[in-house]
Structures are given as structure tokens and as C-alpha cells.
Design an enzyme around this catalytic site. Structure first.
Site: not given
Length: 316
Positions: A13, A16, A18, A43, A48, A77, A110
Site C-alpha cells: 500500500p 500508511g 507512521g 509502519d 519507537y 525495522k 533502520h
């Protein structure tokens, strides 16, 4: 939902959600809202620090029948402290555990930067490993092995320059399928985009709105604003859209994947609507004039005293 084909004709797609900078306590509801209204692409990344909450939202959405696993695309990632070959697969298995998934649709290296095992973010030069000690091809080969084991259907990279992509491609028969980099009208990355397209590599744009909600410590005092630029405001007014919607539509109209972050339900819906907006050629040409070669995420945070990495080398 517009898609781009990968090497085996699976489709990714082009739009998306984030999750970078989405706080714990808010990202859960943001992901649930996004999946409920039609998002098909989330994502993520372990750095994170919110993948368990993202995973809870995904699992609940699957269990309730809002979406089916095969209908959604989940990207994560590999963080810099797991670049050594023995660390790659355990790191990906931890991500799968956190996300409550059996496989990733896409996993990316990453950053082209290596840290010692156990170092989340470097505080001193000895926290790093050089790319001589851990060549990118070592990490990439382990990513290929992870793909062959079924942990991820597709593999790629993030924050890779054209030179780093070319160097890696020269050493392997398994090209990265995606390169995720910062891109927006102030940093259009036209040469890198053309190179990726020539190599069959999907180009994903992060910080498509200018990342104005980054922590203050990572900001410069005189950062230019994308969302308030007069040209963007004028085009938004012409189409009765928001500036953010214009920026999202610009990215998708140039055939790149775009992953804006939001935890606001109204903006999450507005951003999705923007993915179907078609800008005119005049709009696209006008926005093309905004190029400043300006990075909001310039990588200068890797340049601590004694670091083997420099901004100039990073974006060579």
C-alpha cells in the site's frame, strides 16, 4: 488503496500510518482507529518504544474481524544494536513477539550505523561499531536468512544514500526491495528516487509533513515550516483540502509510499482521504520549485565526540 508492486508482484500500500513519536497510551487507539477506517499499512520500529501497544491494537483488530492479516501490511525495522549476524534473527523474533505477529510484511535495516549489543542509543564513542567491524553486507545477509525462515516476507533498508545502496547491491544478488528515507517538498530526493526506480526499489517517504512534532532537542532554531508555506496553503485552498493533505497527495502522486504519523482521529481520517487526491501537473510543477535540500532528520545526533560516523559520510 493505491499500491506498488514488489519483485514477486506482492503489492505494498502506498499510504500508511507512521508510529514514530506516537506516545504510549495514544498509539494503541491511533492504530485501532486507522485500521477501522480503512488503513492497510502500519509502519513500526522497536526504537519507537511502542511496538507492544501497536501489537495489541493490531491483534484486537484482527480478532474482532475488522481486518484480516492478509489484508494489512506491517513494516518494522532492525535497530542498530542488532547488526551483527547472530543478533539479527533474535531481534526480529522479539519484534514479532511485541507485535503479536507470525511474520512481518517488510523489515528494514533502520540506519546504516552499527552499535554494540545492548546499546540503545550511543552516549560515547565506544558504544559504536564501525562498518569495517560490522559491514552492512553482514547485516543484510542475516536479513536474507530471516526472510528465508519466514520471519519477514520482504526486506529492505532505511536512511540509505544512493552510494550505500549501490555498494550493497554490488555485493548481493538479493536487492533491497524498499528504501525508506526522509522526503517532502523541501527534500525531494529526486536523484535517489530515480535511482531506486531504476533498480526496482520502492521509495518510502518518512516525515512527509516536516516532522514539526519532533523533540525540541532534535530541532534547529530556524527550521522552515512546510505546513505554512504560502504555496502549499494556496494549493490547499484551491482544492478545499488541508496543507497536510496536499503534502501527502504530492508524495503519492510522484509514486512514492507515504507514512504520515498522527494520533488525532480527525487527522487520521483526513490523511487517508488525501491518499486518493490527484494533483494537477501544474500543482506538481509548482511544488517542485520548493526544493531546499533541507533535512529535518539530518543524522547529526550520531556525531557525538569520537563517533566513527559523520553526517557527510552518512548521506554520501
Amino acid at each position: 488503496m493505491k499500491t506498488l508492486a514488489l519483485t514477486n508482484q506482492d503489492t505494498m500500500p502506498m499510504f500508511g500510518l507512521g508510529t514514530w513519536k506516537s506516545p504510549p497510551g495514544e498509539v494503541y487507539q491511533a492504530v485501532k482507529t486507522a485500521l477501522a477506517i480503512g488503513y492497510k499499512h502500519i509502519d513500526c520500529a522497536p526504537i519507537y518504544r511502542n511496538e507492544p501497544e501497536v501489537g495489541q491494537a493490531i491483534q484486537e483488530s484482527l480478532s474482532s474481524g475488522i481486518v484480516k492479516r492478509e489484508e494489512i501490511w506491517i513494516t518494522s525495522k532492525l535497530w542498530n544494536n542488532a547488526h551483527q549476524s547472530p543478533e539479527v534473527i533474535p531481534a526480529l523474533k522479539q519484534t514479532l513477539k511485541d507485535l503479536q505477529l507470525d511474520y512481518l510484511d517488510l523489515c528494514l535495516i533502520h540506519w546504516p550505523i552499527a552499535l554494540k549489543k545492548g546499546v540503545l542509543f550511543p552516549e560515547k564513542a565506544s558504544d559504536y561499531l564501525t562498518l569495517t567491524e560490522v559491514p552492512l553486507i553482514e547485516t543484510w545477509s542475516a536479513m536474507i536468512a530471516a526472510s528465508e525462515q519466514g520471519l519477514c516476507k520482504h526486506i529492505g533498508v532505511s536512511n540509505f544514500s544512493q552510494q550505500k545502496l549501490a555498494d550493497l547491491i554490488a555485493q548481493t544478488s538479493y536487492k533491497p526491495e524498499v528504501n525508506q528515507v526522509e522526503s517532502h517538498p523541501y527534500l525531494q530526493q529526486n536523484d535517489l528516487l530515480a535511482y531506486c526506480q531504476s533498480q526496482g526499489i520502492v521509495f518510502t517517504a518518512y516525515s512527509p509533513l516536516g516532522s514539526s512534532d519532533r523533540a525540541q532537542v532534535f530541532k534547529k532554531a530556524d527550521e522552515p515550516s512546510l505546513l505554512t508555506h504560502p504555496l502549499i496553503l494556496d494549493i490547499a485552498a484551491k482544492h478545499s483540502l488541508t496543507p497536510a493533505q496536499i503534502l501527502i497527495a504530492w508524495g503519492i502522486n510522484r509514486n512514492t509510499v507515504v507514512i504520515p504519523k498522527s494520533v488525532n482521529p480527525e487527522r487520521i481520517a483526513e490523511n487517508l482521504a488525501a491518499s486518493e487526491v490527484n494533483l494537477t501537473s501544474e500543482d506538481m510543477q509548482a511544488i517542485a520549485t520548493l526544493e531546499l535540500n533541507y533535512r529535518y532528520v539530518d543524522g547529526s545526533f550520531w556525531e557525538i565526540p569520537g563517533s566513527p560516523y559523520t553526517v557527510a559520510e552518512l548521506w554520501d
